[in-house]
Design a protein around this motif. Structure first.
Motif, mmCIF file in Angstrom:
data_model
loop_
_atom_site.group_PDB
_atom_site.id
_atom_site.type_symbol
_atom_site.label_atom_id
_atom_site.label_comp_id
_atom_site.label_asym_id
_atom_site.label_seq_id
_atom_site.Cartn_x
_atom_site.Cartn_y
_atom_site.Cartn_z
ATOM 1 N N LEU A 212 1.056 -1.101 0.242
ATOM 2 C CA LEU A 212 -0.240 0.070 0.347
ATOM 3 C C LEU A 212 1.079 1.186 0.180
ATOM 4 O O LEU A 212 1.492 0.757 1.408
ATOM 5 N N TRP A 213 0.852 1.776 -1.176
ATOM 6 C CA TRP A 213 2.117 2.827 -1.197
ATOM 7 C C TRP A 213 0.805 4.585 -0.848
ATOM 8 O O TRP A 213 0.229 4.781 -1.264
ATOM 9 N N LEU A 214 1.910 5.101 0.203
ATOM 10 C CA LEU A 214 1.594 6.010 1.205
ATOM 11 C C LEU A 214 2.519 7.215 0.773
ATOM 12 O O LEU A 214 3.937 6.996 1.185
ATOM 13 N N GLY A 215 1.858 8.412 -0.487
ATOM 14 C CA GLY A 215 2.990 8.453 -0.611
ATOM 15 C C GLY A 215 2.123 11.013 -0.670
ATOM 16 O O GLY A 215 1.422 10.847 -0.144
ATOM 17 N N HIS A 216 2.807 11.350 -1.824
ATOM 18 C CA HIS A 216 2.061 12.602 -2.235
ATOM 19 C C HIS A 216 0.422 11.990 -2.617
ATOM 20 O O HIS A 216 -0.446 13.034 -2.532
ATOM 21 N N GLY A 217 0.469 11.211 -2.695
ATOM 22 C CA GLY A 217 -0.576 9.979 -3.641
ATOM 23 C C GLY A 217 -0.806 8.657 -3.430
ATOM 24 O O GLY A 217 -0.003 8.479 -1.883
ATOM 25 N N ILE A 218 -1.554 7.383 -3.711
ATOM 26 C CA ILE A 218 -1.787 6.704 -2.729
ATOM 27 C C ILE A 218 -1.892 5.218 -4.091
ATOM 28 O O ILE A 218 -2.740 5.408 -4.944
ATOM 29 N N GLY A 219 -1.295 4.211 -4.195
ATOM 30 C CA GLY A 219 -1.500 3.707 -4.736
ATOM 31 C C GLY A 219 -1.306 1.953 -3.844
ATOM 32 O O GLY A 219 -1.093 1.830 -3.522
ATOM 33 N N ALA A 220 -1.501 0.515 -4.917
ATOM 34 C CA ALA A 220 -1.234 -0.645 -4.892
ATOM 35 C C ALA A 220 -0.525 -1.797 -5.508
ATOM 36 O O ALA A 220 -1.115 -0.728 -6.888
ATOM 37 N N ALA A 221 0.803 -2.260 -4.897
ATOM 38 C CA ALA A 221 0.091 -3.653 -5.977
ATOM 39 C C ALA A 221 0.554 -4.589 -5.177
ATOM 40 O O ALA A 221 0.487 -4.711 -4.467
ATOM 41 N N VAL A 222 0.374 -5.676 -5.952
ATOM 42 C CA VAL A 222 0.076 -6.614 -5.683
ATOM 43 C C VAL A 222 1.445 -7.886 -6.614
ATOM 44 O O VAL A 222 1.590 -7.533 -7.787
ATOM 45 N N VAL A 223 1.922 -8.389 -5.640
ATOM 46 C CA VAL A 223 2.643 -10.034 -5.966
ATOM 47 C C VAL A 223 1.799 -11.274 -5.353
ATOM 48 O O VAL A 223 1.653 -11.847 -4.772
ATOM 49 N N LEU A 224 1.931 -12.290 -6.784
ATOM 50 C CA LEU A 224 0.542 -13.845 -6.438
ATOM 51 C C LEU A 224 2.195 -14.242 -6.600
ATOM 52 O O LEU A 224 3.099 -13.960 -7.654
ATOM 53 N N ASP A 225 2.795 -15.068 -5.596
ATOM 54 C CA ASP A 225 3.405 -16.645 -6.036
ATOM 55 C C ASP A 225 4.792 -15.597 -6.496
ATOM 56 O O ASP A 225 5.250 -16.255 -7.965
ATOM 57 N N PRO A 354 -3.418 -11.547 1.477
ATOM 58 C CA PRO A 354 -2.705 -11.773 0.195
ATOM 59 C C PRO A 354 -1.675 -12.347 1.737
ATOM 60 O O PRO A 354 -0.264 -12.956 2.175
ATOM 61 N N GLY A 355 -2.480 -12.327 2.827
ATOM 62 C CA GLY A 355 -1.213 -12.972 3.589
ATOM 63 C C GLY A 355 -0.079 -11.335 4.760
ATOM 64 O O GLY A 355 0.149 -11.255 6.048
ATOM 65 N N CYS A 356 0.218 -10.924 4.374
ATOM 66 C CA CYS A 356 0.818 -9.402 4.335
ATOM 67 C C CYS A 356 0.693 -8.567 3.422
ATOM 68 O O CYS A 356 -0.045 -8.345 2.068
ATOM 69 N N VAL A 357 0.602 -7.084 4.103
ATOM 70 C CA VAL A 357 0.032 -6.013 3.913
ATOM 71 C C VAL A 357 1.813 -5.229 4.389
ATOM 72 O O VAL A 357 1.358 -5.046 5.617
ATOM 73 N N VAL A 358 2.587 -4.370 3.142
ATOM 74 C CA VAL A 358 3.418 -3.664 3.486
ATOM 75 C C VAL A 358 2.787 -2.114 2.874
ATOM 76 O O VAL A 358 2.286 -1.705 2.074
ATOM 77 N N LEU A 359 3.685 -0.734 4.544
ATOM 78 C CA LEU A 359 2.511 0.206 3.984
ATOM 79 C C LEU A 359 4.107 0.581 3.294
ATOM 80 O O LEU A 359 5.017 1.423 4.149
ATOM 81 N N GLY A 360 3.933 1.038 2.591
ATOM 82 C CA GLY A 360 4.804 1.707 1.721
ATOM 83 C C GLY A 360 5.220 3.106 2.221
ATOM 84 O O GLY A 360 3.320 4.155 2.074
ATOM 85 N N GLY A 361 6.580 3.935 0.740
ATOM 86 C CA GLY A 361 6.085 4.648 0.791
ATOM 87 C C GLY A 361 6.910 5.826 1.822
ATOM 88 O O GLY A 361 6.866 5.100 2.906
ATOM 89 N N GLU A 362 6.757 6.893 1.538
ATOM 90 C CA GLU A 362 7.507 7.650 2.993
ATOM 91 C C GLU A 362 6.540 7.984 3.906
ATOM 92 O O GLU A 362 7.169 7.373 5.088
#
Length: 438
Positions: A212-225, A354-362
């Motif tokens: 979960l990208w938390l910066g100026h804006g917001i977005g998400a990236a999905v990694v499966l297998d 996903p089993g795991c959520v990463v709080l990303g970005g600045e």
């Protein structure tokens, strides 16, 4: 069907090169042990790779033993030079590295909203030229470019996106014109951040996770297998458009106002902090929201505010002293922010597990374990699926690292051979991490 001799040589060469990339300088004996290949086969591949200019003698072992010390072989790092770019609405950052990813030069340039398209493009291209010259990288072999917006999954080009400056699209063409011999690879910035966290950051032990990208804006990236999932149109992870409660309306096809962006974007977080009496000045290259969260976390740790969060059987206020029951402004702010982030995270968890959520970005990195803990506790109340929440290890720098990984992988694929089969004799996870998902 057994591989032909030529195919076997390609596979063996790639295996040896990948091991040198991962492990650093190795002797022929160590290559034999790690690959499981015979001594004559290793001797042949070392001779072949040395003659082709891909590896060189990097020294000798210092072991005390009879006979001469064994030669150490390593990849010729200067065989190719790479540039990684992080393109944002407010500016561009670049780094230049050698073939093994060693950073040789870096820099950045701000680009204001009032800057004309031509001027913005020229500033960005000049920045890359200056960094390449400083690194002695002439010519550049590969460019890895991270940018916001949608990347066409067929052409690999940045698509027209509302709200993004025109110079973003013009920049890629200008770079290709200025560096005609370089291969350019464009990827969504959040996807690159996820790759970096997967290979170098907090998700190295995860094959499946969502960033979960938390910066100026917001977005998400999905990694499966182990691989990125981009979707039919390249739009996987446009979570800013997710309809959520607590906003003044609904998002539209042309704008994410009213969606999750209105709760968790930098402007929304800044406004939430102001409601709790918190203000801050942004650090260079960061959204002000990151500094607000960083200061709130520090305040909570300094004052020892009650960090327990509500669950199904306890009330955090019941046994707290009277002054703690009111809650420090920083504590209340982090609670309110965690409430918001949990809304978006719970939607992702319910669909993808996903089993795991990463709080990303600045902002995610600024919140650290403190914010991740609060979001995780709320997720346990909202979603039936067990989900770990982790703070980013790389923060905003993850985009550049991901762009470099992509450029390095592309260059090595070309120089080392293009066989796509997994290297034999290595565990599945190690095999996956030899390839940056495309």
């Amino acid at each position: 069907m057994p591989a032909s001799p030529s195919t076997a040589r390609v596979i063996n060469d790639r295996l040896a090169l990948r091991l040198l990339q991962r492990e650093g300088p190795l002797t022929a004996g160590q290559l034999k042990q790690l690959t499981g290949l015979s001594r004559p086969t290793v001797a042949d591949l070392v001779e072949r790779l040395t003659a082709s200019g891909l590896i060189e003698v990097a020294g000798e072992t210092g072991e005390q033993r009879r006979g001469p010390n064994a030669k150490l072989y390593d990849i010729v790092a200067g065989r190719a030079h790479l540039a990684a770019l992080d393109v944002r609405t407010e500016g561009v950052a670049v780094l230049v590295s050698d073939l093994v990813g060693r950073v040789l030069a870096e820099g950045s340039v701000p680009i204001g909203d009032d800057t004309g398209t031509g001027t913005a493009v020229e500033r960005a291209v000049t920045l890359v030229e200056r960094a390449a010259k400083e690194a002695g990288a002439d010519p550049l072999h590969t460019l890895g470019i991270g940018a916001p917006g949608l990347i066409d999954p067929v052409s690999g080009e940045l698509r027209d996106s509302s709200g993004l400056p025109e110079w973003h699209r013009r920049l890629v063409a200008a770079l290709q014109e200025r560096f005609p011999d370089a291969r350019a690879h464009v990827e969504n910035e959040t996807n690159l951040a996820a790759l970096a966290e997967q290979h170098e950051g907090c998700a190295r032990d995860r094959d499946t996770f969502v960033l979960l990208w938390l910066g100026h804006g917001i977005g998400a990236a999905v990694v499966l297998d182990g691989g990125l999932r981009r979707g039919a149109s390249g739009g996987t992870g446009e979570i800013g458009f997710l309809p959520v409660p607590g906003t003044d309306g609904l998002p539209s096809a042309t704008g994410c106002e009213g969606g999750f962006h209105s709760l968790a974007g930098s402007a929304a977080i800044t406004a939430l902090a102001a409601e709790h009496g918190l203000t801050a000045r942004a650090r260079a290259g960061e959204p002000v929201a990151a500094e607000l969260v960083r200061q709130a976390v520090e305040a909570v740790r300094t004052t020892g505010a009650d960090r327990r969060l509500p669950d199904a059987s306890t009330d955090r206020r019941r046994d707290a002293p009277a002054d703690r029951r009111q809650g420090a402004p920083a504590d209340r702010f982090l609670d309110a922010l965690a409430d918001r982030l949990a809304l978006g995270a719970a939607s992702v968890v319910a669909v993808l597990d996903p089993g795991c959520v990463v709080l990303g970005g600045e902002v995610g990195r600024a919140g650290g374990d403190e914010l991740a803990l609060r979001v995780a506790r709320r997720l346990r109340l909202m979603a039936p699926l067990p989900t770990e929440v982790r703070p980013s290890a790389l923060g905003g720098g993850a985009v550049l690292r991901g762009a470099l990984l992509t450029a390095r992988e592309s260059a090595q694929d070309e120089l080392f051979g293009s066989d796509e089969r997994e290297a034999p004799g290595l565990p599945g996870t190690a095999q996956r991490r030899m390839r940056v998902a495309r």
